[in-house]
Scaffold this motif. Structure first.
Motif, PDB file in Angstrom:
ATOM      1  N   THR A 245      20.539 -14.791 -21.493  1.00 44.14           N
ATOM      2  CA  THR A 245      20.720 -13.420 -21.980  1.00 44.14           C
ATOM      3  C   THR A 245      22.200 -13.120 -22.195  1.00 44.14           C
ATOM      4  O   THR A 245      23.071 -13.869 -21.758  1.00 44.14           O
ATOM      5  CB  THR A 245      20.140 -12.406 -20.970  1.00 44.14           C
ATOM      6  N   THR A 272      14.562 -19.419 -27.341  1.00 50.97           N
ATOM      7  CA  THR A 272      15.081 -18.097 -27.704  1.00 50.97           C
ATOM      8  C   THR A 272      16.221 -17.710 -26.768  1.00 50.97           C
ATOM      9  O   THR A 272      16.111 -17.831 -25.547  1.00 50.97           O
ATOM     10  CB  THR A 272      13.978 -17.034 -27.612  1.00 50.97           C
ATOM     11  N   ILE A 274      18.769 -14.417 -25.928  1.00 48.01           N
ATOM     12  CA  ILE A 274      18.890 -12.985 -26.161  1.00 48.01           C
ATOM     13  C   ILE A 274      20.361 -12.625 -26.404  1.00 48.01           C
ATOM     14  O   ILE A 274      21.207 -12.879 -25.540  1.00 48.01           O
ATOM     15  CB  ILE A 274      18.354 -12.172 -24.959  1.00 48.01           C
ATOM     16  N   LYS A 298      18.676  -7.340 -34.168  1.00 43.21           N
ATOM     17  CA  LYS A 298      18.738  -8.677 -33.579  1.00 43.21           C
ATOM     18  C   LYS A 298      18.034  -8.738 -32.234  1.00 43.21           C
ATOM     19  O   LYS A 298      17.383  -9.732 -31.906  1.00 43.21           O
ATOM     20  CB  LYS A 298      20.199  -9.113 -33.415  1.00 43.21           C
ATOM     21  N   ALA A 302      14.795 -11.067 -31.346  1.00 46.71           N
ATOM     22  CA  ALA A 302      14.894 -12.057 -30.274  1.00 46.71           C
ATOM     23  C   ALA A 302      13.746 -11.923 -29.284  1.00 46.71           C
ATOM     24  O   ALA A 302      13.129 -12.922 -28.884  1.00 46.71           O
ATOM     25  CB  ALA A 302      16.236 -11.912 -29.554  1.00 46.71           C
ATOM     26  N   TYR A 303      13.417 -10.695 -28.889  1.00 45.15           N
ATOM     27  CA  TYR A 303      12.338 -10.514 -27.914  1.00 45.15           C
ATOM     28  C   TYR A 303      10.964 -10.795 -28.520  1.00 45.15           C
ATOM     29  O   TYR A 303      10.045 -11.239 -27.812  1.00 45.15           O
ATOM     30  CB  TYR A 303      12.403  -9.129 -27.291  1.00 45.15           C
ATOM     31  N   GLU A 305      10.518 -13.156 -30.721  1.00 43.81           N
ATOM     32  CA  GLU A 305      10.494 -14.625 -30.698  1.00 43.81           C
ATOM     33  C   GLU A 305      10.199 -15.126 -29.288  1.00 43.81           C
ATOM     34  O   GLU A 305       9.469 -16.111 -29.104  1.00 43.81           O
ATOM     35  CB  GLU A 305      11.838 -15.182 -31.190  1.00 43.81           C
TER      36      GLU A 305
END
Length: 314
Positions: A245, A272, A274, A298, A302-303, A305
């Motif tokens: 993250t 993925t 974050i 974005k 991302a979340y 994905e």
């Protein structure tokens, strides 16, 4: 009072009482309702009971209980809990988010006004309250929440003298198996009895790690705690995945941390990553997950994905 206001006040002459019209008492007074602007409208969610929950409309398969955990604070646990849960809900899954952090960031981040909440996860763990009485349904599409309030802070001390203290959460959330595809537990940033309850209740662990200095600090102790719980209380417990993250691709440090974490954990690290974005930081103040606050940004991408990866891992 500002400088301009004070100047205007000095330059304004106020008529003496004797100069006012004699019929002032008969003057018409008009009272208008003040319509709040869009900014003044509360973002708080409607508090409903579990019996008012919308039906799933399909058969729920095997429930997976995932604890989102890291004893280090500020790594994006609550951000991940809220936004992953919302993203899974957007993809048609039935999700229950259990806020086990006394700070209640997952609850407030979804627009739940705590002053309107009568019972929370504290009552489930320590007062044997049925979890159905605490669940707030349909906070977002497919997403229900078990909220937390500040009284949960005392649970660590109160649990010490309780029988079967490590199994309180497991017994409660176990009743919801078969009713949700995923149950996500947002854990406190500590390794106390609340976290032990989450470790015992969970099938798997999702560990967020921020792409900053000291990224792996404390992870060793978390893994040791996981091994002790696995050997004595929850033999099926394992790591579901490690999530990177707060990634900033412009910095060398972020890229070094990515390489270090992947080298340490290997294939269990999610593909993925974050990103660090302003919108992800702003969304909780509006009581919305990023999928509602900025669905094309974005962070939301991302979340979404990440949710796909979670579903694929099964």
């Amino acid at each position: 009072m500002g400088l301009l206001d004070s100047r205007n006040q000095r330059n304004t002459k106020v008529a003496p009482v004797e100069d006012l019209p004699e019929d002032i008492e008969e003057a018409e007074v008009i009272i208008r309702d003040i319509v709040p602007s869009q900014e003044d409208v509360s973002s708080h969610r409607q508090i409903k009971s579990y019996k008012d929950k919308k039906p799933a409309g399909r058969v729920i398969g095997q429930t997976k209980i995932i604890a989102i955990i890291n004893q280090k604070g500020g790594v994006g646990k609550s951000t991940t809990a809220v936004n992953l849960a919302a993203a899974l809900g957007e993809m048609g899954k039935q999700v229950l988010l259990v806020d086990l952090d006394p700070q209640g960031n997952s609850s407030s981040g979804l627009g739940i006004e705590k002053s309107l909440v009568n019972q929370c996860i504290y009552d489930v763990i320590l007062a044997d309250c049925p979890i159905e009485d605490v669940i707030i349904p349909d906070v977002c599409p497919g997403l229900d929440v078990v909220p937390a309030m500040i009284n949960l802070a005392g649970a660590e001390v109160e649990l010490v003298s309780e029988m079967a203290r490590e199994n309180r959460l497991k017994d409660a959330v176990g009743q919801m198996r078969g009713k949700y595809d995923f149950i996500l537990i947002d854990c406190p940033p500590s390794l106390g009895l609340l976290t032990v309850n989450a470790l015992v209740a969970a099938d798997k662990l999702l560990i967020p790690i921020q792409c900053e200095f000291y990224a792996l600090e404390g992870v060793t102790k978390l893994l040791e705690s996981m091994k002790r719980v696995k050997s004595r209380l929850n033999p099926t417990l394992d790591i579901y995945g490690v999530l990177l993250t707060m990634y900033d691709g412009r910095t060398t440090l972020s890229n070094q941390v990515v390489d270090e974490v992947k080298g340490y954990f290997g294939r269990i690290v999610f593909n993925t990553i974050i990103p660090r974005t302003v919108k992800l930081s702003e969304a909780p103040s509006f009581g919305q997950p990023i999928t509602e606050y900025e669905p094309r940004g974005k962070g939301a991408v991302a979340y979404m994905e990440l949710a796909k990866e979670v579903i694929e891992r099964g």
